[in-house]
Structure formats: C-alpha cells, structure tokens
Write a protein that holds these residues in place. Structure first.
Motif, short mmCIF file in Angstrom:
data_model
loop_
_atom_site.label_atom_id
_atom_site.label_comp_id
_atom_site.label_asym_id
_atom_site.label_seq_id
_atom_site.Cartn_x
_atom_site.Cartn_y
_atom_site.Cartn_z
N UNK A 126 0.83 -1.21 0.00
CA UNK A 126 0.00 0.00 0.00
C UNK A 126 0.87 1.26 0.00
N UNK A 127 1.93 1.27 0.80
CA UNK A 127 2.82 2.44 0.84
C UNK A 127 3.52 2.64 -0.50
N UNK A 128 3.98 1.56 -1.11
CA UNK A 128 4.63 1.67 -2.42
C UNK A 128 3.66 2.25 -3.44
N UNK A 129 2.41 1.84 -3.40
CA UNK A 129 1.40 2.37 -4.33
C UNK A 129 1.16 3.85 -4.08
N UNK A 130 1.14 4.27 -2.82
CA UNK A 130 0.97 5.70 -2.50
C UNK A 130 2.15 6.51 -3.04
N UNK A 131 3.35 6.00 -2.84
CA UNK A 131 4.53 6.70 -3.36
C UNK A 131 4.48 6.77 -4.88
#
Length: 189
Positions: free
Chosen positions: A124-129
C-alpha cells in the motif's frame, strides 16, 4: 541528521504553517524522517528563535490566527553546511527482523501472519509513493522529468521511499515462501 534539517528542507519552496509542515512530513518527508506534530511545532519555535526561519502572523476571520514560516538566509546556510558534511549510514531497527531472527525457535503461523500484514502495508505504501511520483511528474515520463522537471529533490526522495517499500514487500514475500516451504517439508518428514 537532526529534525531541524528536515523541517528546513520542508520549508524550502514556500511559506508554511506548522500544520502544513506536519502535513508535508506525512506526505513526503515521512519516507525518510518521522516526527510527531508536537516535535515539529517545537522545532519551528527553536528555528525561529535561532533566526533560521522567520515567522509571521496571518489574521484569519472566523478562525484562529496562524503563523507562516519561511527559511531565512541563515537557515539556507545551515542546510548548505549540513549538506557539506558526510552522511552517516542508516541502521535498521525493526521488530519484525528480530521475530524472523528467532523463527527457528518460534511457531511460524503467527510469524507468517505478521509478515503478511507487513507485506500488505508495504504494498500500500509503495502504491501511494507511486501515485505521488505520477503527480509530481505531471505529463512527463520519468526520464524527461529527471532531466528537466522542477524540484527533482522531493521526487528522488519519494522514489527512494517507493523502492524501500517495494524491497520490504519483496522480502516479506520471500520469507513467507521460505517459512511455508519449511513448514510443509517438516510435516512431510
């Protein structure tokens, strides 16, 4: 690095209120520096007292007044001095790694659950970045943006955050596969 340098860097492009600085931390700086809102407010007060930022009061109707801060010449000199010093390597301190270190002596079911949770978080964090990077690029592809785009520094640090989370995700996946395979092999033997 001290919190002061991260706050100064967050203020390089525009005047921001303390609230906006804390939001900037959550949106961009958080991939390499964590600070609680009260720490940011306290640091802004110290930086202003030292003359590294200048604050001004903005009167608002129907809402409390706010203070906006900007980096001073002295603050920019502090950042330049910081940038000229050798960077210390970072060290990883993470509970999950301690848990995996002890995997041979623990039940793997709960550990696999923790790794699965961390996998989902990292994904999820990678997608946000990645979404943040797309917004920063606008209509440019990455190569063009890196060559000619405005404000490449925040882009590069955001990219590092994305890559860090992708590496976390991939490591979690690999460890889960190893633990499941070892569990299956133990059940067969």
């Amino acid at each position: 690095m001290a919190l002061r340098h991260a706050v100064l860097a967050a203020l390089l492009d525009e005047e921001l209120s303390g609230y906006q600085v804390t939001k900037a931390f959550a949106a961009g700086v958080a991939n390499f520096w964590h600070a609680l809102p009260q720490q940011v407010y306290a640091e802004l007060a110290r930086l202003e007292k030292e003359g590294l930022v200048a604050g001004r009061e903005v009167v608002q109707e129907g809402r409390p007044n706010k203070r906006l801060f900007r980096v001073t010449r002295e603050g920019l000199a502090e950042l330049e001095s910081f940038a000229s010093t050798a960077a210390k390597p970072a060290f990883l301190r993470e509970d999950l790694l301690v848990q995996v270190q002890a995997a041979d002596h623990l039940g793997t079911g709960v550990l696999i659950e923790r790794l699965t949770e961390r996998y989902a978080f990292a994904e999820a964090r990678a997608a946000l970045f990645e979404e943040q990077l797309r917004r920063m690029r606008g209509g440019l592809d990455e190569a063009e943006f890196l060559l000619r785009g405005a404000r490449v520094g925040p882009y590069l640090t955001c990219r590092r955050g994305r890559d860090f989370e992708r590496a976390n995700r991939d490591w979690c996946r690999d460890v889960i596969e190893v633990l499941r395979a070892r569990r299956a092999a133990g059940e067969e033997g």
